[in-house]
Write an enzyme that holds these catalytic residues in place. Structure first.
Site, PDB file in Angstrom:
ATOM      1  N   CYS A 224       7.920   1.638   1.279  1.00  0.00           N
ATOM      2  CA  CYS A 224       7.711  -0.012   1.867  1.00  0.00           C
ATOM      3  C   CYS A 224       8.183  -1.339   0.840  1.00  0.00           C
ATOM      4  O   CYS A 224       9.044  -0.221  -0.260  1.00  0.00           O
ATOM      5  CB  CYS A 224       6.583  -0.705   2.067  1.00  0.00           C
ATOM      6  SG  CYS A 224       6.931  -2.240   2.998  1.00  0.00           S
ATOM      7  N   HIS A 307       7.190   3.187   7.215  1.00  0.00           N
ATOM      8  CA  HIS A 307       5.883   3.611   7.207  1.00  0.00           C
ATOM      9  C   HIS A 307       5.676   4.139   7.818  1.00  0.00           C
ATOM     10  O   HIS A 307       5.858   4.473   9.308  1.00  0.00           O
ATOM     11  CB  HIS A 307       4.829   2.149   7.495  1.00  0.00           C
ATOM     12  CG  HIS A 307       4.323   0.975   6.414  1.00  0.00           C
ATOM     13  ND1 HIS A 307       3.616   1.409   5.066  1.00  0.00           N
ATOM     14  CD2 HIS A 307       4.547  -0.011   6.188  1.00  0.00           C
ATOM     15  CE1 HIS A 307       3.595   0.884   4.321  1.00  0.00           C
ATOM     16  NE2 HIS A 307       4.499  -0.385   4.292  1.00  0.00           N
ATOM     17  N   GLU A 309       3.363   6.594   8.420  1.00  0.00           N
ATOM     18  CA  GLU A 309       2.268   6.420   8.150  1.00  0.00           C
ATOM     19  C   GLU A 309       1.158   5.493   9.011  1.00  0.00           C
ATOM     20  O   GLU A 309       0.076   5.351   9.534  1.00  0.00           O
ATOM     21  CB  GLU A 309       0.867   6.989   6.934  1.00  0.00           C
ATOM     22  CG  GLU A 309       0.556   6.466   6.045  1.00  0.00           C
ATOM     23  CD  GLU A 309       1.743   5.028   5.607  1.00  0.00           C
ATOM     24  OE1 GLU A 309       1.412   3.146   5.589  1.00  0.00           O
ATOM     25  OE2 GLU A 309       2.584   5.261   5.687  1.00  0.00           O
TER      26      GLU A 309
END
Length: 1293
Positions: A224, A307, A309
């Site tokens: 990010c 992202h 995760e």
């Protein structure tokens, strides 16, 4: 809608007001502070709320979840963070999308000043504000040391990133954002996400640049903001996007070209047009083509914008953390490796084929006649498949004997065979047509079972026919319960404890091991046929005997009755690109078949962890089975833990597929057909937006409620209890921005006589609450009105408390309205009532007023519905979609209304008497209007239909067919007129109400419609014009009715007005019968007269279908009934052209038809029924609309009656045609019954319709056509005959 605790605690949203597009937030409350093995909180991304505020449509103050400890409002209040609800978040999203990020401020209470100071967080270094202030370690036992630059929060990290690394055994050193990296020993560098503009972090960018210049290379992985910082460090520029993206988006990996669902939350992006030498793009956003990742071709540096995760969101690429750790290990050991190569190896789909042969001609197996468990949804899916194949220039051959379907119409498939769906007939078609591909998954269980039989017998191999899409072995493995359980266990997933058995004795033995209660289910069956729950041996023995009559295999499951049931619709292509399109939650608990249950989309009571756990499992299971196309997976979820079991997988299009398609706007069947040809999912366009890829997971900013329709009242001895075996004949789908709004809409759609969630329909019964019937919802309403607590109702029903509380909101508000009265009803009270889904008629009944008074009051005060679009992307992307619904929970329309449309009203819910044949008529009307250059509006709410497909009309309103709603749409759209006559009885019922409000009704005038529907007016008209009819009398009182019957002689026929399929029509043989039947008829026809007429025995019945203009007949068809009069025309066998009617009788029929058409001044379609006895014709009834037999006569006589009627209605000049004698073939239409589903049903046919569908076949004569048609209903010709000889015995003297 899930993941709000995680999102609010995400440091990336520091100093930002968060707008959530889904309108219902806070449903599962806020969980506790439970920690994992790393002492990290499981449900939050940091130790505080970072968002500056929250904007939602509706916040839930009565959440329901076993983990909750407080409400969302309480949590935000405790944290000192403001929020605001009651906002049209869709409209706000559109403004942000168009204007870019907007500065704002939430002010509690009334602002003290008109000019408030608004701070601009973009001028601050937000990264510095959230970063840790000093170095700290996160250390599992042993492991590597990876230094992590924190761009998160003070005193902590983004917890799930930490968790991913710690789980891999990594020891982390967490440093402040501006820490000097030259003084730290580390093996790899992980750059996290964070808030704000990357340009504000110049010191950090310099530090990263220095790391990339080191002689000893350190692996770097950025996420990010970390991606933007790494890109900036190598010389790229970043730019501000229009608005911060917080959604699930598809990203394509360069190299494998696979597409992955990723979670996004960023307001800046990287410009990769000038990437330095040695760098290349790693991922690209599949929709807008913005960069989603970069990678060095030889050095150990890579980063991603998304992202991998993220919570909330999918974690399909969490493996990137493992890849990073592998690279660190290699470099630490002194070995240089290619990050590009390792990533390619990790993400490549090894079973991918380089090319697939595109078929020249494809055979499609339909589903046959509509029956309980297999209805119109397969007309929709088959039609979509044909469209998709035609776009690829592939010839299509369809086998389907259901003559009422759209898919069997001229202009869709290249060839249609009206033949039985049996292996023998299908093989003959294969020999004749020589297709090189076949689709088995678009015709329900009928097509699937037929296809499996053909495969096992070697027919497909013999003629080189390739099964397209999902491999046949995968289908068998999902249908065979024993194989299914074994395959599921191979990947470590769980099915409920069960055993596959093949005899009653084996079933009893399995139940002893599992323990009672158990559930018995038949393999290779549809709609739970032969299934049920058994509490003991006797019950199981009975169940097993019934189930084994339908299938050779029976599965005995440990009962999970009372658990939640959740479904996911999953799509996968041949290259392993996989998405979940829709998830749905059943309101009713496990134990009630999903086809019998009220279903809500999206799920309302799952947490983010539960939602994504089930999603991940769905993707793993579908990949394991090798499904190519679309499939459905069903779960049983514990209401008190995270435990779940897989119930079943349907590796084909299903009833749920049609619902999911209409609920999301995603054309599942169309996409599945494309995928079956080997086309990659990312290459297929989202046909709703027209610009984005079909490889995406739809975002919903509304709530959908599906309710089944039962017609059990037609069968006097059938139990009204519902359970694991389907009895419903149709379903409705309602859309709203509150659950209450959609729920009440759906109840009215299911039965036009119901005004909503009405506590006065049924009396309270704890037994019905615990053992549900088709009317349980109304018993529930009565119980809530009587003061039953939510906890008590939960114990009785096992319906989640969240749904019960929403239902209680409706009853509570009703009680308040009942205490107000019409004169004291305020604007705010009326508005809130409409927002909770109350109709004008409903409100009027509460405040002792009239529907028209309430309508006038709300229009005068500006309370009118708002039109919203279903665009699959929750307004986050521009979309020109025609898929619309009405809501009172909005502030602005999504589109403008230029006028000039033709409005066509559909047929509503499928029921006995009104089914797919009326949808065929409505679709035919739409197509003809489009051919004539007219813009069209369709109003319908049936998710199973082709008419509610997004590409059938210019504007589709998924809305109620009631006076109130149709008039609202009429006022908004200002169409050229409304066509009511194509949707069967339901639109006709509102003709006079619309006419009284000066709505422009096209075709036959509403007065003439009323003159035909009103039994008294119609009988009086026949007398006036001298047309013979059975002797009749209008019901005034019981005494005069009995007197009339005694005068003409029993039996007599009781006939209510404005009804379909002979509802409450009965033959009375005695005064006692008469009294009972008159009450029933009066109940269904309260506002219209009931007529009694002499019932003629041993008479022949004749059907007439015709089109007229201003009373002059232009075309006419005559169908003769095989059965004698007394069997409802929908249950009768019809033959056309007529075979036994002589020319003289046909001439009389023409004369009568002309007289009635002229008297009613018919313009458009009409249907008439006559009876012939003793060389005399008598008229039974006339319907000034299309009829069930319009598709049959149109396809048999090879002339489109609906197209002609449409042209006539809009004033086109049409020449008369004579098609009465046909075109050289005889058609026979045979009813399809579902008695095997309805234990105890009387199979004797009568004047009230009992069939659920129909089939028709053609032949050179009626005998050939009849035999084919009978075989199409499942009738099997005996292979050997058994004779019993009877000898008359002489009495001995």
């Amino acid at each position: 809608m899930v993941g709000y605790p995680e999102s609010l605690t995400d440091p990336s949203y520091h100093a930002q007001i968060l707008v959530l597009t889904y309108p219902l937030i806070g449903n599962y409350g806020i969980p506790d502070d439970e920690q994992d093995e790393h002492n990290l909180p499981l449900w939050f991304e940091s130790d505080r709320i970072w968002a500056a505020g929250l904007v939602v449509g509706e916040v839930c103050d009565t959440p329901s979840h076993w983990r909750q400890v407080k409400t969302l409002s309480q949590w935000m209040q405790d944290s000192g963070v403001p929020g605001i609800c009651g906002i049209d978040t869709r409209e706000l999203t559109k403004k942000i999308r168009e204007k870019g990020t907007i500065l704002g401020r939430i002010v509690p209470g009334v602002p003290t000043s008109p000019t408030l100071t608004i701070q601009d967080p973009n001028t601050r270094n937000l990264v510095a504000e959230v970063s840790v202030k000093s170095t700290r370690e996160e250390t599992p036992p042993g492991g590597l040391i990876i230094t992590r630059i924190s761009t998160d929060l003070c005193g902590g990290l983004w917890y799930n990133q930490l968790r991913c690394l710690l789980t891999l055994g990594v020891r982390l050193e967490v440093v402040p954002w501006n820490h000097d990296l030259s003084c730290v020993e580390y093996d790899g560098l992980f750059i996290s996400n964070g808030p704000g503009d990357p340009a504000m972090c110049s010191a950090l960018i310099d530090n990263i640049h220095k790391v990339t210049q080191l002689d000893k290379k350190k692996p770097i992985f950025g996420i990010c903001l970390g991606h933007q910082l790494l890109a900036s460090a190598i010389g790229c520029t970043t730019y501000k996007m229009n608005f911060v993206i917080l959604c699930i988006l598809p990203c394509t990996h360069h190299g494998t070209e696979r597409c992955f669902m990723t979670s996004q939350n960023h307001g800046y992006a990287v410009d990769v047009t000038n990437l330095p030498s040695g760098w290349t793009a790693l991922f690209t956003n599949t929709n807008d083509k913005t960069n989603e990742g970069i990678i060095h071709t030889s050095l150990p540096y890579f980063s991603v914008q998304f992202h991998p995760e993220h919570t909330a969101g999918p974690q399909d690429l969490e493996c990137l953390f493992s890849v990073f750790l592998n690279i660190v290990n290699e470099y630490k050991s002194g070995r240089s490796v290619s990050v590009q190569y390792i990533l390619h190896q990790q993400l490549e789909f090894t079973a991918r084929t380089t090319s697939q042969h595109k078929p020249r001609k494809v055979l499609i197996l339909g589903s046959g006649g509509l029956s309980i468990g297999q209805a119109g949804e397969f007309d929709y899916s088959g039609s979509q498949a044909i469209k998709a194949l035609k776009e690829e220039n592939i010839q299509t051959v369809l086998i389907n004997p259901n003559i009422a379907t759209v898919q069997t119409s001229r202009g869709l498939a290249d060839k249609v065979y009206f033949l039985p769906l049996t292996p023998e007939y299908v093989e003959q078609v294969i020999i004749s047509e020589r297709p090189d591909g076949v689709l088995l998954t678009f015709g329900g269980q009928t097509a699937l079972n037929c296809g499996v039989h053909l495969q096992r017998s070697g027919v497909f191999d013999k003629y080189n026919v390739k099964i397209l899409g999902t491999p046949i072995q995968s289908i068998i493995e999902t249908e065979d319960r024993k194989l299914f359980a074994e395959r599921i266990q191979e990947i470590g997933e769980n099915v409920a404890p069960s055993a596959a058995v093949y005899s009653v004795q084996e079933a009893l033995e399995a139940a002893e091991k599992l323990g009672y209660p158990v559930m018995a289910r038949a393999a290779f069956s549809l709609g739970g046929l032969g299934s049920g729950f058994a509490n003991n041996k006797e019950e199981l023995r009975c169940l097993a005997q019934q189930a084994l009559a339908h299938s050779r295999q029976l599965i005995i499951d440990k009962s999970l009755k009372g658990w939640k049931e959740v479904e996911y619709e999953v799509v996968r292509d041949a290259y392993d690109n996989c998405i979940t399109v829709c998830n749905m939650e059943n309101v009713d608990p496990l134990g009630i078949h999903t086809g019998e249950s009220i279903v809500v989309a999206p799920s309302q009571t799952l947490t983010n962890r539960e939602y994504n756990q089930l999603r991940k499992t769905a993707v793993n299971v579908i990949r394991h089975f090798g499904v190519v196309g679309e499939c459905n997976i069903q779960y049983a979820c514990s209401p008190t833990s995270e435990q779940f079991y897989i119930i079943e997988v349907n590796a084909r299009l299903s009833r749920s597929s049609a619902l999911a398609s209409k609920a999301t706007g995603y054309p599942l069947a169309y996409v599945a057909a494309k995928l079956s040809l080997g086309i990659p999912l990312p290459e297929i366009k989202n046909s709703v937006t027209g610009s984005t890829t079909a490889c995406f997971e739809p975002s919903l900013d509304y709530c959908v409620v599906k309710i089944p329709r039962w017609d059990l009242s037609k069968f006097t001895r059938v139990s009204t209890k519902i359970g694991s075996s389907m009895k419903s004949v149709g379903e409705v789908m309602a859309i709203g921005r509150k659950f209450e709004e959609a729920f009440q809409k759906a109840l009215r759609m299911m039965d036009e006589k119901v005004i909503g969630f009405d506590p006065y329909v049924k009396a309270i019964s704890d037994e019905v609450l615990e053992m549900p019937t088709d009317k349980r919802m109304f018993v529930l309403a009565a119980a809530l009105k009587e003061g039953y607590t939510i906890d008590r109702l939960y114990e009785l029903t096992k319906i989640d408390r969240w749904f019960l509380q929403k239902m209680k909101n409706i009853i509570d508000y009703q009680l308040m309205l009942e205490s107000v009265g019409q004169l004291k009803l305020s604007h705010d009270q009326l508005l809130k009532a409409k927002q909770l889904g109350f109709s004008d008629k409903q409100i009027a009944s509460f405040v002792k007023s009239t529907e028209l008074f309430i309508r006038k009051k709300r229009e005068e005060t500006g309370i009118v519905p708002i039109v919203k679009q279903i665009d699959t992307v929750a307004a986050e992307w521009p979309a020109s979609t025609n898929y619309l619904y009405l809501t009172y929970n909005g502030s602005a329309h999504d589109l403008t209304f230029p006028g000039g449309h033709m409005m066509v009203i559909g047929s509503g819910v499928y029921r006995i008497g009104s089914s797919v044949e009326f949808d065929w008529c409505a679709v035919g009307c739409l197509r003809e209007l489009r051919n004539l250059g007219r813009k069209t509006i369709m109003v319908n709410y049936n998710p199973e239909t082709v008419s509610t497909d997004y590409d059938m009309c210019h504007r589709l309103y998924f809305e109620e067919i009631s006076f109130e709603v149709v008039m609202d749409i009429y006022n908004i759209e200002n169409p050229e007129g409304i066509i009511l006559c194509m949707g069967g009885q339901l639109p006709n019922n509102i003709a006079m109400d619309l006419h009284r409000q000066q709505a422009r009704i096209l075709g036959t005038s509403p007065e003439s419609v009323d003159g035909a529907e009103n039994r008294f007016k119609f009988s009086r008209m026949l007398d006036r014009i001298g047309i013979s009819q059975p002797r009749w009398k209008e019901l005034t009182n019981l005494k005069s009715a009995i007197s009339f019957c005694e005068e003409v002689g029993y039996p007599c026929l009781v006939r209510p007005s404005y009804v379909l399929s002979g509802a409450a029509m009965n033959v009375a043989h005695s005064p006692q019968d008469l009294e009972t039947y008159l009450k029933s008829a009066s109940d269904v026809s309260k506002e219209h007269p009931v007529v009694i007429s002499k019932f003629l025995l041993e008479a022949k019945e004749i059907d007439v279908d015709a089109v007229a203009y201003d009373g002059v007949i232009l075309c006419l068809a005559v169908s003769e009934h095989v059965e004698n009069a007394g069997v409802h025309s929908g249950d009768a066998t019809l033959v056309t052209p007529p075979q036994d009617i002589n020319a003289q009788t046909l001439s009389k029929i023409m004369t009568i038809s002309r007289a009635i058409a002229g008297a009613l001044e018919v313009t458009g379609p009409f249907n008439m029924q006559l009876i012939a006895k003793d060389n005399e014709l008598k008229v039974i009834e006339c319907n000034v609309r299309v009829s069930r037999s319009f598709p049959f006569v149109s396809k048999t006589l090879d002339y489109d009656f609906v197209a002609m009627a449409t042209r006539v209605i809009i004033g086109e000049k049409v020449e008369p045609v004579d098609v009465l004698l046909g075109c050289g073939k005889v058609g026979v239409k045979v009813p399809q019954f579902s008695f095997s589903r309805l234990a105890g049903a009387d199979v004797m046919l009568g004047v009230e319709m009992a069939s659920t569908g129909e089939v028709a076949c053609f032949g050179e004569n009626r005998h050939e056509a009849y035999l084919k048609a009978m075989m199409s209903t499942g009738f099997q010709i005996p292979k050997k005959a058994n004779f019993t000889l009877h000898r008359k015995l002489q009495a001995q003297e």
